[in-house]
Design a protein around this motif. Sequence first.
Motif, mmCIF file in Angstrom:
data_model
loop_
_atom_site.group_PDB
_atom_site.id
_atom_site.type_symbol
_atom_site.label_atom_id
_atom_site.label_comp_id
_atom_site.label_asym_id
_atom_site.label_seq_id
_atom_site.Cartn_x
_atom_site.Cartn_y
_atom_site.Cartn_z
ATOM 1 N N LEU A 1 0.805 31.075 -10.480
ATOM 2 C CA LEU A 1 -0.019 29.808 -10.559
ATOM 3 C C LEU A 1 -0.473 29.806 -8.536
ATOM 4 O O LEU A 1 -1.460 29.754 -9.059
ATOM 5 C CB LEU A 1 0.107 28.453 -10.769
ATOM 6 C CG LEU A 1 -0.028 27.740 -12.359
ATOM 7 C CD1 LEU A 1 0.707 26.720 -12.899
ATOM 8 C CD2 LEU A 1 -1.505 28.700 -13.183
ATOM 9 N N LEU A 2 0.372 29.668 -7.708
ATOM 10 C CA LEU A 2 -0.320 29.490 -6.230
ATOM 11 C C LEU A 2 -0.703 31.079 -6.739
ATOM 12 O O LEU A 2 -1.730 30.249 -5.076
ATOM 13 C CB LEU A 2 1.237 29.330 -5.899
ATOM 14 C CG LEU A 2 2.168 27.383 -5.725
ATOM 15 C CD1 LEU A 2 3.026 27.363 -5.728
ATOM 16 C CD2 LEU A 2 1.460 27.070 -5.236
ATOM 17 N N GLN B 1 -0.370 23.431 -18.108
ATOM 18 C CA GLN B 1 -0.949 24.425 -17.557
ATOM 19 C C GLN B 1 0.236 25.683 -18.276
ATOM 20 O O GLN B 1 0.581 26.719 -18.369
ATOM 21 C CB GLN B 1 -0.550 24.888 -16.183
ATOM 22 C CG GLN B 1 -1.688 24.339 -15.915
ATOM 23 C CD GLN B 1 -2.697 25.381 -15.966
ATOM 24 O OE1 GLN B 1 -2.854 26.635 -15.492
ATOM 25 N NE2 GLN B 1 -4.129 24.970 -16.327
ATOM 26 N N GLN C 1 -3.287 29.927 -2.764
ATOM 27 C CA GLN C 1 -1.509 29.054 -2.128
ATOM 28 C C GLN C 1 -0.799 29.895 -1.386
ATOM 29 O O GLN C 1 -0.981 30.806 -2.090
ATOM 30 C CB GLN C 1 -1.671 28.044 -2.881
ATOM 31 C CG GLN C 1 -2.607 26.664 -3.078
ATOM 32 C CD GLN C 1 -3.611 26.427 -1.670
ATOM 33 O OE1 GLN C 1 -3.074 26.216 -0.398
ATOM 34 N NE2 GLN C 1 -5.009 26.680 -1.937
ATOM 35 N N LEU D 1 -1.182 22.678 -5.518
ATOM 36 C CA LEU D 1 -2.779 23.117 -6.566
ATOM 37 C C LEU D 1 -3.072 21.826 -7.542
ATOM 38 O O LEU D 1 -4.321 22.009 -8.446
ATOM 39 C CB LEU D 1 -1.338 23.332 -8.277
ATOM 40 C CG LEU D 1 -0.642 24.586 -7.771
ATOM 41 C CD1 LEU D 1 -0.243 24.609 -8.881
ATOM 42 C CD2 LEU D 1 -1.328 25.659 -8.097
ATOM 43 N N ILE E 1 -2.840 33.159 -7.968
ATOM 44 C CA ILE E 1 -4.260 32.892 -8.300
ATOM 45 C C ILE E 1 -4.479 31.829 -7.683
ATOM 46 O O ILE E 1 -6.270 32.102 -7.783
ATOM 47 C CB ILE E 1 -4.094 32.499 -9.790
ATOM 48 C CG1 ILE E 1 -3.648 31.721 -10.688
ATOM 49 C CG2 ILE E 1 -2.985 34.113 -10.510
ATOM 50 C CD1 ILE E 1 -3.350 31.804 -11.556
ATOM 51 N N SER E 2 -4.550 30.613 -7.072
ATOM 52 C CA SER E 2 -4.904 29.764 -6.811
ATOM 53 C C SER E 2 -4.974 30.623 -4.881
ATOM 54 O O SER E 2 -6.104 29.961 -4.118
ATOM 55 C CB SER E 2 -4.149 28.602 -6.706
ATOM 56 O OG SER E 2 -3.574 28.436 -5.423
#
Length: 66
Positions: free
Chosen positions: A52-53, A23, A58, A13, A55-56
């Motif tokens: 988070l991964l 975050q 990844q 990230l 939406i990024s």
Amino acid sequence: MNGSEMKRARAVLGLTQNALATQLDLSVFTIQHYEQERNKIPRTVEYAILHLLNISGQKPGKDSNG
């Protein structure tokens, strides 16, 4: 998720421990303890990191060497 997986996800990230703590609304000390496996990572924190991964864009998982 264990501590090394959390640390790897944080690196993917591109976040510092402080940025990830912000975050997730946690203290940097809590992040450090999770990564050092002093404390068990709660499922809710694991899901938040996976989110988070996601939406990024990844992918969670192992490094490129398998």
